[in-house]
Write an enzyme that holds these catalytic residues in place. Sequence first.
Site, PDB file in Angstrom:
ATOM      1  N   CYS A 102       0.820  -1.221   0.000  1.00 16.78           N
ATOM      2  CA  CYS A 102       0.000   0.000   0.000  1.00 16.78           C
ATOM      3  C   CYS A 102       0.857   1.276   0.000  1.00 16.78           C
ATOM      4  CB  CYS A 102      -0.963  -0.044   1.171  1.00 16.78           C
ATOM      5  SG  CYS A 102      -2.375   1.017   0.929  1.00 16.78           S
ATOM      6  N   HIS A 160      -3.307  -5.667   2.294  1.00 17.80           N
ATOM      7  CA  HIS A 160      -2.958  -5.794   3.711  1.00 17.80           C
ATOM      8  C   HIS A 160      -3.526  -7.113   4.219  1.00 17.80           C
ATOM      9  CE1 HIS A 160      -1.621  -1.669   4.559  1.00 17.80           C
ATOM     10  NE2 HIS A 160      -2.611  -1.223   3.833  1.00 17.80           N
TER      11      HIS A 160
HETATM   12  N1  GLN Z   1      -2.117   6.801   2.553  1.00 16.02           N
HETATM   13  C1  GLN Z   1      -2.228   5.941   1.386  1.00 16.02           C
HETATM   14  C2  GLN Z   1      -3.644   5.877   0.810  1.00 16.02           C
HETATM   15  O1  GLN Z   1      -4.590   6.190   1.489  1.00 16.02           O
HETATM   16  C3  GLN Z   1      -1.798   4.527   1.760  1.00 16.02           C
HETATM   17  C4  GLN Z   1      -2.731   3.886   2.781  1.00 16.02           C
HETATM   18  C5  GLN Z   1      -2.220   2.558   3.303  1.00 16.02           C
HETATM   19  O2  GLN Z   1      -1.015   2.309   3.365  1.00 16.02           O
HETATM   20  N2  GLN Z   1      -3.192   1.673   3.709  1.00 16.02           N
HETATM   21  O3  GLN Z   1      -3.805   5.465  -0.341  1.00 16.02           O
END
Ligand code: GLN
Length: 244
Positions: free
Chosen positions: A96, A195
Amino acid sequence: MEERNLKISIGHLYPRLLNLYGDMGNIITLTKRCEWRGIDVEYDPIGVGDRIKEHDLYFIGGGQDKQQQEVAGELYKNKDFLISERDKNAVFLGICGGYQLFGHYYQPFEGDKLLGISLMDAYTVAGKKRFIGNVTVETNFLTPLTLVGFENHSGLTYLQGDTKSLGKLKVGNGNNGQDGMEGGRYKNVFGTYLHGSLLPKNPHFADYLIELALEKRYGEKIKLSKLDDELELMTHNSLVGKAY
Ligand code: GLN
């Protein structure tokens, strides 16, 4: 080569800042799947300001925009080194927020553009909608073919040039909710929005990455011995195709 004489080193990039939704579970899975085979693992948590040493595999987790801003500056200082590691076939796995920084840039909804380290030809811009939910991906390089996980991001990632996706979406939004693809791969650099954490439910992908890291270290393909993955694959299969 006898597995118990083998070793891999893992560099964990900024775990105190980017480690969302249990991303540490990926490190635990890689480490345990090596240890269960008698393969030694050197684990190197890398903090802000640390010199990044050469490793066989690098991992970076996800995080909110604020933590990404702090890490982006640190990563960018090490861009040339990390690109040289990529070109020596080191394995990278980014989840992510970490995945987004593998590209050329991440433009958050507010604030300045974050420069990425261009390990892969891709870029990310924040979207108006947050993608949250289960994801199933159909790859063309794993057995079983599927990857399962959980997404929670507003970033929209677009792959360019020689960057390939990890596969086609069967469930979920993936890279951008438009092109039906999830994740990115260039050389041994892998990025994904999954995730969960990702690897405990996808042991076949964990072993795929370990075999690539061993090949990078020893210069030859090494087939890992089989583990009893009945529980892991039962969990994996229970999630394939599941939206809720
Ligand atoms: N801040 C980034 C987004 O919202 C990554 C979020 C995350 O790592 N879950 O896309």
